[in-house]
Motif scaffolding. Structure first.
Motif, PDB file in Angstrom:
ATOM      1  N   ARG A 107       0.845  -1.193   0.000  1.00  0.00           N
ATOM      2  CA  ARG A 107       0.000   0.000   0.000  1.00  0.00           C
ATOM      3  C   ARG A 107       0.884   1.247   0.000  1.00  0.00           C
ATOM      4  N   LEU A 108       0.241   2.400  -0.173  1.00  0.00           N
ATOM      5  CA  LEU A 108       0.974   3.665  -0.097  1.00  0.00           C
ATOM      6  C   LEU A 108       1.613   3.840   1.278  1.00  0.00           C
ATOM      7  N   ARG A 109       0.915   3.414   2.320  1.00  0.00           N
ATOM      8  CA  ARG A 109       1.446   3.593   3.677  1.00  0.00           C
ATOM      9  C   ARG A 109       2.624   2.673   3.970  1.00  0.00           C
ATOM     10  N   ASP A 110       2.825   1.641   3.167  1.00  0.00           N
ATOM     11  CA  ASP A 110       4.032   0.832   3.295  1.00  0.00           C
ATOM     12  C   ASP A 110       5.252   1.589   2.769  1.00  0.00           C
ATOM     13  N   LEU A 111       4.999   2.510   1.863  1.00  0.00           N
ATOM     14  CA  LEU A 111       6.076   3.321   1.297  1.00  0.00           C
ATOM     15  C   LEU A 111       6.250   4.606   2.098  1.00  0.00           C
ATOM     16  N   PHE A 112       5.143   5.252   2.406  1.00  0.00           N
ATOM     17  CA  PHE A 112       5.139   6.493   3.197  1.00  0.00           C
ATOM     18  C   PHE A 112       4.179   6.297   4.362  1.00  0.00           C
ATOM     19  N   PRO A 113       4.682   5.816   5.517  1.00  0.00           N
ATOM     20  CA  PRO A 113       3.790   5.486   6.639  1.00  0.00           C
ATOM     21  C   PRO A 113       2.998   6.673   7.178  1.00  0.00           C
ATOM     22  N   SER A 114       3.534   7.866   7.029  1.00  0.00           N
ATOM     23  CA  SER A 114       2.838   9.044   7.546  1.00  0.00           C
ATOM     24  C   SER A 114       3.141  10.228   6.654  1.00  0.00           C
ATOM     25  N   ALA A 115       2.350  11.268   6.837  1.00  0.00           N
ATOM     26  CA  ALA A 115       2.542  12.488   6.057  1.00  0.00           C
ATOM     27  C   ALA A 115       3.872  13.136   6.406  1.00  0.00           C
ATOM     28  N   LEU A 116       4.369  13.947   5.494  1.00  0.00           N
ATOM     29  CA  LEU A 116       5.615  14.663   5.753  1.00  0.00           C
ATOM     30  C   LEU A 116       5.433  15.623   6.918  1.00  0.00           C
ATOM     31  N   PRO A 117       6.474  15.822   7.714  1.00  0.00           N
ATOM     32  CA  PRO A 117       6.351  16.753   8.843  1.00  0.00           C
ATOM     33  C   PRO A 117       6.100  18.169   8.347  1.00  0.00           C
ATOM     34  N   PRO A 118       5.440  19.011   9.157  1.00  0.00           N
ATOM     35  CA  PRO A 118       5.183  20.389   8.746  1.00  0.00           C
ATOM     36  C   PRO A 118       6.485  21.144   8.517  1.00  0.00           C
ATOM     37  N   GLY A 119       6.438  22.101   7.609  1.00  0.00           N
ATOM     38  CA  GLY A 119       7.616  22.911   7.325  1.00  0.00           C
ATOM     39  C   GLY A 119       8.372  22.489   6.089  1.00  0.00           C
ATOM     40  N   ILE A 120       8.010  21.337   5.485  1.00  0.00           N
ATOM     41  CA  ILE A 120       8.643  20.916   4.239  1.00  0.00           C
ATOM     42  C   ILE A 120       8.064  21.754   3.110  1.00  0.00           C
ATOM     43  N   PRO A 121       8.875  22.543   2.414  1.00  0.00           N
ATOM     44  CA  PRO A 121       8.325  23.446   1.404  1.00  0.00           C
ATOM     45  C   PRO A 121       7.855  22.713   0.160  1.00  0.00           C
ATOM     46  N   GLY A 122       6.754  23.183  -0.417  1.00  0.00           N
ATOM     47  CA  GLY A 122       6.292  22.684  -1.698  1.00  0.00           C
ATOM     48  C   GLY A 122       6.851  23.535  -2.818  1.00  0.00           C
ATOM     49  N   CYS A 123       6.338  23.316  -4.034  1.00  0.00           N
ATOM     50  CA  CYS A 123       6.906  24.036  -5.176  1.00  0.00           C
ATOM     51  C   CYS A 123       6.610  25.523  -5.116  1.00  0.00           C
TER      52      CYS A 123
ATOM     53  N   ALA B  54      21.511  15.212 -12.034  1.00  0.00           N
ATOM     54  CA  ALA B  54      22.540  14.206 -12.319  1.00  0.00           C
ATOM     55  C   ALA B  54      22.162  13.329 -13.509  1.00  0.00           C
ATOM     56  N   PHE B  55      20.932  13.482 -14.017  1.00  0.00           N
ATOM     57  CA  PHE B  55      20.395  12.587 -15.049  1.00  0.00           C
ATOM     58  C   PHE B  55      20.578  11.136 -14.621  1.00  0.00           C
ATOM     59  N   ARG B  56      20.061  10.848 -13.417  1.00  0.00           N
ATOM     60  CA  ARG B  56      20.207   9.519 -12.839  1.00  0.00           C
ATOM     61  C   ARG B  56      18.833   8.952 -12.492  1.00  0.00           C
ATOM     62  N   PHE B  57      18.652   7.687 -12.789  1.00  0.00           N
ATOM     63  CA  PHE B  57      17.428   6.975 -12.454  1.00  0.00           C
ATOM     64  C   PHE B  57      17.784   5.839 -11.503  1.00  0.00           C
ATOM     65  N   ASP B  58      17.110   5.754 -10.383  1.00  0.00           N
ATOM     66  CA  ASP B  58      17.330   4.690  -9.403  1.00  0.00           C
ATOM     67  C   ASP B  58      15.999   4.012  -9.069  1.00  0.00           C
ATOM     68  N   LYS B  59      16.073   2.761  -8.655  1.00  0.00           N
ATOM     69  CA  LYS B  59      14.887   2.024  -8.234  1.00  0.00           C
ATOM     70  C   LYS B  59      15.093   1.502  -6.816  1.00  0.00           C
ATOM     71  N   ILE B  60      14.023   1.629  -6.019  1.00  0.00           N
ATOM     72  CA  ILE B  60      14.024   1.111  -4.669  1.00  0.00           C
ATOM     73  C   ILE B  60      12.831   0.169  -4.529  1.00  0.00           C
ATOM     74  N   SER B  61      13.070  -1.031  -4.039  1.00  0.00           N
ATOM     75  CA  SER B  61      11.969  -1.980  -3.824  1.00  0.00           C
ATOM     76  C   SER B  61      11.375  -1.772  -2.445  1.00  0.00           C
ATOM     77  N   TYR B  62      10.063  -1.952  -2.352  1.00  0.00           N
ATOM     78  CA  TYR B  62       9.386  -1.889  -1.054  1.00  0.00           C
ATOM     79  C   TYR B  62       8.287  -2.950  -1.056  1.00  0.00           C
ATOM     80  N   SER B  63       7.836  -3.348   0.127  1.00  0.00           N
ATOM     81  CA  SER B  63       6.910  -4.466   0.228  1.00  0.00           C
ATOM     82  C   SER B  63       5.848  -4.194   1.281  1.00  0.00           C
ATOM     83  N   ARG B  64       4.891  -5.090   1.358  1.00  0.00           N
ATOM     84  CA  ARG B  64       3.810  -4.986   2.330  1.00  0.00           C
ATOM     85  C   ARG B  64       4.367  -5.177   3.726  1.00  0.00           C
TER      86      ARG B  64
END
Length: 248
Positions: free
Chosen positions: A178-194, A237-247
């Protein structure tokens, strides 16, 4: 049996000549539907490439109006569209690009009371939003309704992409994450958006185009969708990386 008109054969000829797509695959696209949440920096290239590819029905969810600052990256809109609803501007552009595609504007903010109704009529859902609450809400609804969800997000010069199908099983018989397996909680306050930190416009085009390709891969059964895999894109850097995550 579905037949193509002469103009469709000409329009999609470069698809049809691909053995991996062919006439059958193009017919599949013609009878597919995709809902794109957000007609901004990510949603713009997603909508453009899916319409160009011949996806038969495209829904667009966005309640914002076009602003001048959007035009540096939201390439589906133009200067004369400033002040218009984004869904209307997007629908007009897509009709000019491919009038055979049905575009369904939804000028609303995705919320708990309407999310299930919005996604239920589409085959694949695309998250091009910039709001973490919207992402969680959309991910939960797609799991309930068993809809593939293709998610992307942008940073200043970077982005990420993954696909969620938590209602299905992986090759070993376990449940997909699920999404929460990748990001268990929302980002902490103060993280700037675009709005606060800025974003390079072309990065939105790169990540959004990858997102559109992922939707086509899901619809056509090409390759392996990014289920349980997070694709990281670094445009400096024109770099592509992959990270595996699971349930969990």
């Amino acid at each position: 049996m579905v037949y193509f008109e002469d103009d469709e054969i000409a329009r999609y000829s470069r698809h049809i000549m691909l053995p991996e797509v062919g006439g059958r695959g193009q017919q599949l696209l013609k009878h597919s539907s995709v809902l794109v949440v957000g007609a901004g920096g990510l949603g713009a290239p997603v909508l453009i490439y899916l319409a160009a590819a011949g996806v038969g029905r495209l829904g667009v969810v966005d309640d914002d109006e076009v602003e001048l600052s959007n035009l540096q990256r939201q390439i589906i809109h133009g200067t004369p569209d400033v002040g218009r609803l984004k869904v209307e501007s997007a629908a007009d552009m897509l009709d000019r690009l491919n009038p055979r595609v049905m575009v369904e504007p939804h000028p609303v903010r995705l919320a708990q009371h309407n999310v299930d109704a919005l996604i239920s009529g589409y085959d694949v859902i695309v998250d091009g939003s910039d709001n973490i609450d919207t992402r969680y809400r959309l991910a939960d609804a797609c799991e309930r309704r068993e809809r593939p969800l293709v998610i992307a997000a942008l940073g200043r010069f970077d982005g990420l992409l993954t696909t969620l199908m938590p209602y299905a099983k992986d090759a070993e018989g376990g449940s997909n994450p699920r999404l929460r397996d990748l990001f268990p909680s929302a980002l902490p306050p103060g993280i700037p958006g675009c709005v606060e930190a800025g974003v390079i416009g072309a990065a939105a085009g790169i990540v959004g185009t990858l997102q559109a390709m992922e939707v086509l891969r899901v619809l056509l059964g090409l390759g392996s969708p990014l289920v349980g895999t997070l694709l990281l894109v670094d445009t400096l850097a024109f770099r592509f990386d992959k990270i595996s995550y699971s349930r969990a």
